[in-house]
Design an enzyme around this catalytic site. Structure first.
Site, PDB file in Angstrom:
ATOM      1  N   HIS A   1       0.668  -1.374  -0.099  1.00  0.00           N
ATOM      2  CA  HIS A   1      -0.018  -0.090   0.124  1.00  0.00           C
ATOM      3  C   HIS A   1       0.779   1.229  -0.170  1.00  0.00           C
ATOM      4  O   HIS A   1       0.737   2.259  -0.659  1.00  0.00           O
ATOM      5  CB  HIS A   1      -0.927   0.058   1.173  1.00  0.00           C
ATOM      6  CG  HIS A   1      -1.736   1.224   1.467  1.00  0.00           C
ATOM      7  ND1 HIS A   1      -2.947   1.552   0.686  1.00  0.00           N
ATOM      8  CD2 HIS A   1      -1.284   2.502   1.975  1.00  0.00           C
ATOM      9  CE1 HIS A   1      -3.336   2.596   1.036  1.00  0.00           C
ATOM     10  NE2 HIS A   1      -2.384   3.342   1.877  1.00  0.00           N
ATOM     11  N   GLU A   2       1.906   1.204   0.644  1.00  0.00           N
ATOM     12  CA  GLU A   2       2.679   2.427   0.772  1.00  0.00           C
ATOM     13  C   GLU A   2       3.590   2.353  -0.275  1.00  0.00           C
ATOM     14  O   GLU A   2       3.826   3.619  -0.806  1.00  0.00           O
ATOM     15  CB  GLU A   2       3.600   2.394   2.001  1.00  0.00           C
ATOM     16  CG  GLU A   2       2.932   2.373   3.660  1.00  0.00           C
ATOM     17  CD  GLU A   2       2.086   3.531   3.565  1.00  0.00           C
ATOM     18  OE1 GLU A   2       2.261   4.324   3.014  1.00  0.00           O
ATOM     19  OE2 GLU A   2       0.782   3.308   4.156  1.00  0.00           O
TER      20      GLU A   2
ATOM     21  N   HIS B   1       3.347   8.834  -6.667  1.00  0.00           N
ATOM     22  CA  HIS B   1       4.353  10.130  -6.736  1.00  0.00           C
ATOM     23  C   HIS B   1       5.153  10.194  -8.191  1.00  0.00           C
ATOM     24  O   HIS B   1       5.192  11.050  -8.560  1.00  0.00           O
ATOM     25  CB  HIS B   1       5.443  10.104  -5.685  1.00  0.00           C
ATOM     26  CG  HIS B   1       6.103  11.419  -5.318  1.00  0.00           C
ATOM     27  ND1 HIS B   1       7.099  11.210  -4.440  1.00  0.00           N
ATOM     28  CD2 HIS B   1       5.992  12.618  -6.104  1.00  0.00           C
ATOM     29  CE1 HIS B   1       7.828  12.632  -4.846  1.00  0.00           C
ATOM     30  NE2 HIS B   1       7.061  13.306  -5.574  1.00  0.00           N
TER      31      HIS B   1
END
Length: 235
Positions: free
Chosen positions: A97-98, A105
């Protein structure tokens, strides 16, 4: 506490408590299920970053449980004690998820950029907005001679808090999209099996509900303040 709090805020707070219980419960459950490939959360994150052509993001170990985050300002993926060295499917799901945020980004996902832009004003708004609005309402009642000044204080507080609420709303697509990306890359890279992915979906869904609850709580508080302000003007 008045009737506006019970109507607009309390239901969201109850939902928030339920969501927090669910995410802790599901993470605890799937933390006991080890991944078939034996990868740790940090190893999985590294693999997924490279699979998406990301080589400038560093992975760090931070203290705490479920304090994981991706910081776009310094391109660091920070994994907590419960994720970094764990080989459970829950840990890999959180790490993925991170990683999803890191991918956002890289590709210039606009809601992530907007959320990052809103951080400074949202921090101010969530901290001072409600207080300014409530003080403005309270002193506006008692100090009729300076009612205009206190009305201005109330309005500034409402605008500041509205910015914080916008931050919570923008956070929703950012988090849901990161989870969607996580599940996709876990599947396409073969990091987890279909059965393991099913467990990860449950963990990430519960986590997403905490963001929904936070947004609803913020919206409820803003609506409550607007209702109270409207009543004050009608008096």
């Amino acid at each position: 506490m008045d009737i506006t709090y019970i109507i607009y805020v309390l239901p969201a707070i109850i939902l928030s408590l339920v969501a927090q219980y669910m995410v802790k419960n599901r993470f605890a459950t799937y933390s006991k299920v080890q991944s078939s490939k034996g990868l740790t959360g940090a190893q999985a994150a590294s693999l997924l970053l490279k699979a998406n052509g990301i080589y400038d993001v560093s992975i760090h170990h931070i203290t705490g449980s479920l304090t994981d985050n991706y910081n776009p300002s310094d391109k660091t993926l920070n994994l907590s004690d419960s994720t970094y060295a764990s080989t459970s499917i829950a840990a890999i799901g959180v790490a993925a998820h991170e990683t999803g945020h890191a991918i956002q980004h890289k590709v210039g996902y606009s809601p992530l950029s907007l959320r990052s832009t809103l951080v400074p004003i949202a921090n101010i708004g969530s901290r001072f907005g409600p207080t300014m609005a409530i003080l403005g309402l309270a002193f506006g009642y008692s100090a009729q001679s300076s009612a205009g000044l206190w009305q201005m204080v109330t309005n500034i507080g409402l605008v500041l808090f509205a910015c914080a609420v916008l931050f919570y709303i923008v956070t929703l697509p950012v988090e849901f999209n990161a989870s969607s990306r996580a599940l996709k890359i876990l599947k396409t890279t073969g990091t987890l099996t279909e059965t393991e992915l099913s467990g990860v979906k449950k963990v990430l869904w519960a986590a997403a509900m905490t963001y929904v609850a936070s947004a609803l709580t913020a919206i409820g508080n803003l609506v409550r303040l607007l209702v109270l302000t409207s009543r004050r003007r009608d008096d």
